[in-house]
Design an enzyme around this catalytic site. Structure first.
Site, PDB file in Angstrom:
ATOM      1  N   ASP A   1       0.832  -1.193   0.000  1.00 31.28           N
ATOM      2  CA  ASP A   1       0.000   0.000   0.000  1.00 31.28           C
ATOM      3  C   ASP A   1       0.873   1.251   0.000  1.00 31.28           C
ATOM      4  O   ASP A   1       0.800   2.092  -0.887  1.00 31.28           O
ATOM      5  CB  ASP A   1      -0.908  -0.019   1.221  1.00 31.28           C
ATOM      6  CG  ASP A   1      -1.757   1.225   1.334  1.00 31.28           C
ATOM      7  OD1 ASP A   1      -2.043   1.819   0.273  1.00 31.28           O
ATOM      8  OD2 ASP A   1      -2.134   1.599   2.433  1.00 31.28           O
ATOM      9  N   GLU A   2       1.723   1.374   1.011  1.00 29.50           N
ATOM     10  CA  GLU A   2       2.618   2.524   1.084  1.00 29.50           C
ATOM     11  C   GLU A   2       3.788   2.182   1.988  1.00 29.50           C
ATOM     12  O   GLU A   2       3.756   1.204   2.737  1.00 29.50           O
ATOM     13  CB  GLU A   2       1.885   3.754   1.615  1.00 29.50           C
ATOM     14  CG  GLU A   2       1.297   3.563   3.000  1.00 29.50           C
ATOM     15  CD  GLU A   2       0.443   4.751   3.422  1.00 29.50           C
ATOM     16  OE1 GLU A   2       0.456   5.066   4.627  1.00 29.50           O
ATOM     17  OE2 GLU A   2      -0.220   5.344   2.570  1.00 29.50           O
TER      18      GLU A   2
END
Length: 249
Positions: A2-3
Site C-alpha cells: 500500500d505505502e
C-alpha cells in the site's frame, strides 16, 4: 504494497536532492509497472504522511515543512482527516469544542492529557507537526508508547475474525516492546465500526498491576475490553497501544 516510508537523509551526494530521488522512483514505478503513484515528503514520518494524504493524492507529489503547519495543517477539518484520529476521538474533541486541527493545537496540553492521557500528549504535538517516532526501532529514552492501527480491507462481521486481527496486532506491539526491553502497564483497544453501521466505535484503556510485554497477556486484556464494549456491529478499524512503559531486563 500500500505505502512505505523511506529515509533519504544523506543520499544527496549519491542522487541529488531528495525531491529528485522521489520523482525518479515514481518515474520507475510508472515505466516498470504502468502504475501511477503519489508521494509525500516531510521532516518526519507524520508530516510526510500528512503531505501524502492531504495534498499529494491530488497532485502526485507534495512536500510539507514545519513552516506549512499553520497554513496547511491547522485549517484541516473534520478531525478524522488527521492521521491517527478516529471517529471516537473526534467525537470527544468535538464535545470539547474542537473541530479543526488549529483549535486542537491551541488547546492547553494539560487539558488534553487530563482527557486522553498519553494520547493527549501525542494529539497536541501532532497538531503542531511534531513527531518523535523513528523509522526503525525507537530509542528507549523518548519512547512513551507503542501502537498499531489498521483499517481493514473489508467489514469484519464475525467476532472470531476481529479477535484474529487483534492477536496479530498484539504480537506486533509486544515484540517492539520486548526488542527495547520494555513492558507496559496500560493497554488500549480501539474499535471503529463500518460506515454502513453509521460509524462509531469505542476506545478503552485498562491498567494492569504488573507491567508486561507478553503477547497473550496483552491480548487477553484486549479481549476483556472487547467483550465488555463490542456491540456486534461490523468492524472496519482496529487500534492497539501500550503505554506506561517500564524497563524490563
Amino acid at each position: 504494497m500500500d505505502e512505505s516510508f523511506i529515509d533519504l537523509t544523506g543520499t544527496e551526494k549519491l542522487w541529488g536532492p531528495p525531491e529528485n530521488t522521489i520523482k525518479e522512483i515514481q518515474k520507475e514505478i510508472l515505466e516498470t509497472l504502468q502504475l501511477h503513484s503519489t508521494a509525500g515528503m516531510g521532516p518526519n514520518i507524520l508530516m510526510a504522511k500528512l503531505a501524502l494524504d492531504l495534498d499529494a493524492k491530488k497532485t502526485g507529489f507534495a512536500k510539507w515543512t514545519y513552516e506549512d503547519v499553520q497554513t496547511k495543517l491547522w485549517p484541516v477539518t473534520p478531525l478524522t482527516e488527521m492521521w491517527g484520529i478516529g471517529r471516537g476521538i473526534e467525537k470527544t474533541l468535538n464535545n470539547m469544542g474542537i473541530f479543526s486541527l488549529g483549535q486542537l493545537a491551541r488547546t492547553p496540553l494539560e487539558l488534553l492529557e487530563d482527557k486522553f492521557g498519553v494520547m493527549g500528549n501525542q494529539l497536541f504535538h501532532h497538531a503542531h507537526g511534531v513527531d518523535l517516532s523513528d523509522m526503525g526501532s525507537p530509542t528507549v529514552e523518548r519512547q512513551i508508547s507503542y501502537g498499531k492501527s489498521q483499517i481493514l480491507m473489508r467489514d469484519y462481521n464475525k467476532v472470531d475474525e476481529v479477535k484474529s486481527v487483534i492477536l496479530e496486532m498484539c504480537e506486533d506491539v509486544a515484540k517492539r516492546a520486548r526488542d527495547t526491553f520494555q513492558a507496559a502497564r496500560t493497554i488500549l483497544l480501539g474499535i471503529g465500526y463500518s460506515k454502513d453501521a453509521f460509524g462509531g466505535g469505542f476506545q478503552r484503556a485498562r491498567t494492569i498491576h504488573d507491567a508486561t510485554n507478553d503477547t497473550m497477556k496483552i491480548y487477553n486484556v484486549c479481549l476483556d475490553s472487547l467483550k465488555e464494549n463490542y456491540n456486534r456491529n461490523p468492524v472496519r478499524q482496529i487500534s492497539i497501544s501500550i503505554t506506561k512503559l517500564e524497563i524490563r531486563r
